[in-house]
Motif scaffolding. Structure first.
Motif, short mmCIF file in Angstrom:
data_model
loop_
_atom_site.label_atom_id
_atom_site.label_comp_id
_atom_site.label_asym_id
_atom_site.label_seq_id
_atom_site.Cartn_x
_atom_site.Cartn_y
_atom_site.Cartn_z
N VAL A 123 -3.59 -23.77 -13.29
CA VAL A 123 -2.42 -24.41 -13.89
C VAL A 123 -2.75 -24.67 -15.35
O VAL A 123 -3.76 -25.31 -15.66
N ARG A 124 -1.90 -24.14 -16.23
CA ARG A 124 -2.10 -24.34 -17.67
C ARG A 124 -0.82 -24.89 -18.27
O ARG A 124 0.26 -24.34 -18.06
N CYS A 125 -0.94 -25.98 -19.01
CA CYS A 125 0.19 -26.60 -19.70
C CYS A 125 -0.18 -26.83 -21.15
O CYS A 125 -1.29 -27.26 -21.45
N LYS B 51 -12.08 -27.03 -11.54
CA LYS B 51 -12.40 -27.01 -12.95
C LYS B 51 -11.31 -27.73 -13.73
O LYS B 51 -10.13 -27.61 -13.41
N CYS B 52 -11.72 -28.50 -14.74
CA CYS B 52 -10.77 -29.26 -15.54
C CYS B 52 -11.17 -29.17 -17.01
O CYS B 52 -12.24 -29.64 -17.39
N LEU C 81 -6.37 -26.43 -15.51
CA LEU C 81 -6.95 -26.90 -14.25
C LEU C 81 -7.06 -25.73 -13.29
O LEU C 81 -6.14 -24.90 -13.22
N GLU C 82 -8.17 -25.68 -12.56
CA GLU C 82 -8.32 -24.67 -11.53
C GLU C 82 -8.57 -25.36 -10.20
O GLU C 82 -9.36 -26.30 -10.12
N PHE C 83 -7.88 -24.86 -9.19
CA PHE C 83 -7.95 -25.45 -7.85
C PHE C 83 -8.30 -24.37 -6.85
O PHE C 83 -8.01 -23.20 -7.03
N VAL C 84 -8.95 -24.79 -5.77
CA VAL C 84 -9.27 -23.88 -4.67
C VAL C 84 -8.60 -24.41 -3.41
O VAL C 84 -8.52 -25.62 -3.20
N ASN C 85 -8.10 -23.47 -2.62
CA ASN C 85 -7.41 -23.85 -1.39
C ASN C 85 -8.35 -23.75 -0.23
O ASN C 85 -9.09 -22.86 -0.06
#
Length: 190
Positions: A144-146, A176-177, A186-190
């Motif tokens: 997610v990039r804003c 990751k933030c 932000l990077e997220f893992v499911n």
């Protein structure tokens, strides 16, 4: 003497016509009036540079915001309130943003077939202060990039916590933030 308006025949599927008939009856309108109004509004949406799919997405997000207690607040008011709260209770404010995000995430997860995809539309509709929003999947990773030229460093941090909460509501974990004033990655893992 009244002028006769030209009329054109438009073909639609019988299933759609049934839905139109139900909708027009529920509003107490004729099918013609209902269809003319719908087409008139579609032209307004198109003239504004949007398409009907986007309009439907915007409506879904606005409806979700209404259910979740969202309100529109001028940016300078939000920034002022954020700055006042940060002076006294920064950790508490970050927790409130995070918990609100989790609540939003749980709701979006239940409401939409693809909640991660809905996140981009949700942010586009509810955060006019963001000039760029990107939500991309790379296998098990969601990024997610804003970007915003008007967000303060503190507001950037709070928005990042809100997004982290939303993604946790989707059952994703922060991996990751990277934050800079006005930029969130932000990077997220499911």
């Amino acid at each position: 003497m009244q002028q006769r308006k030209d009329k054109k025949l438009v073909y639609v599927t019988s299933d759609l016509l049934e839905e139109i008939t139900k909708a027009s009856k529920s509003r107490g309108e004729t099918i013609t009036k209902f269809v003319e109004e719908a087409l008139s509004q579609a032209v307004k949406v198109s003239t504004a540079g949007y398409d009907l799919k986007q309009l439907g997405q915007f409506f879904e997000v606005l409806y979700a915001q209404r259910i979740l207690g969202g309100v529109f607040v001028p940016l300078d008011v939000l920034n002022f309130l954020t700055n006042v709260a940060l002076k006294e209770k920064k950790a508490s404010l970050a927790d409130v943003w995070f918990e609100s995000g989790k609540w939003h995430g749980k709701y979006l997860k239940e409401r939409f077939d693809d909640p991660v995809k809905s996140l981009k539309t949700f942010l586009e509709v509810s955060r006019w202060d963001l000039s760029e929003i990107e939500v991309k999947r790379f296998g098990a990773i969601t990024r997610v990039r804003c970007v915003s030229a008007v967000l303060s460093e503190e507001a950037t941090q709070m928005l990042a916590r809100f997004i982290e909460g939303i993604m946790q509501g989707f059952d994703y974990k922060l991996q990751k933030c990277d934050l800079l004033k006005g930029m969130i990655v932000l990077e997220f893992v499911n």
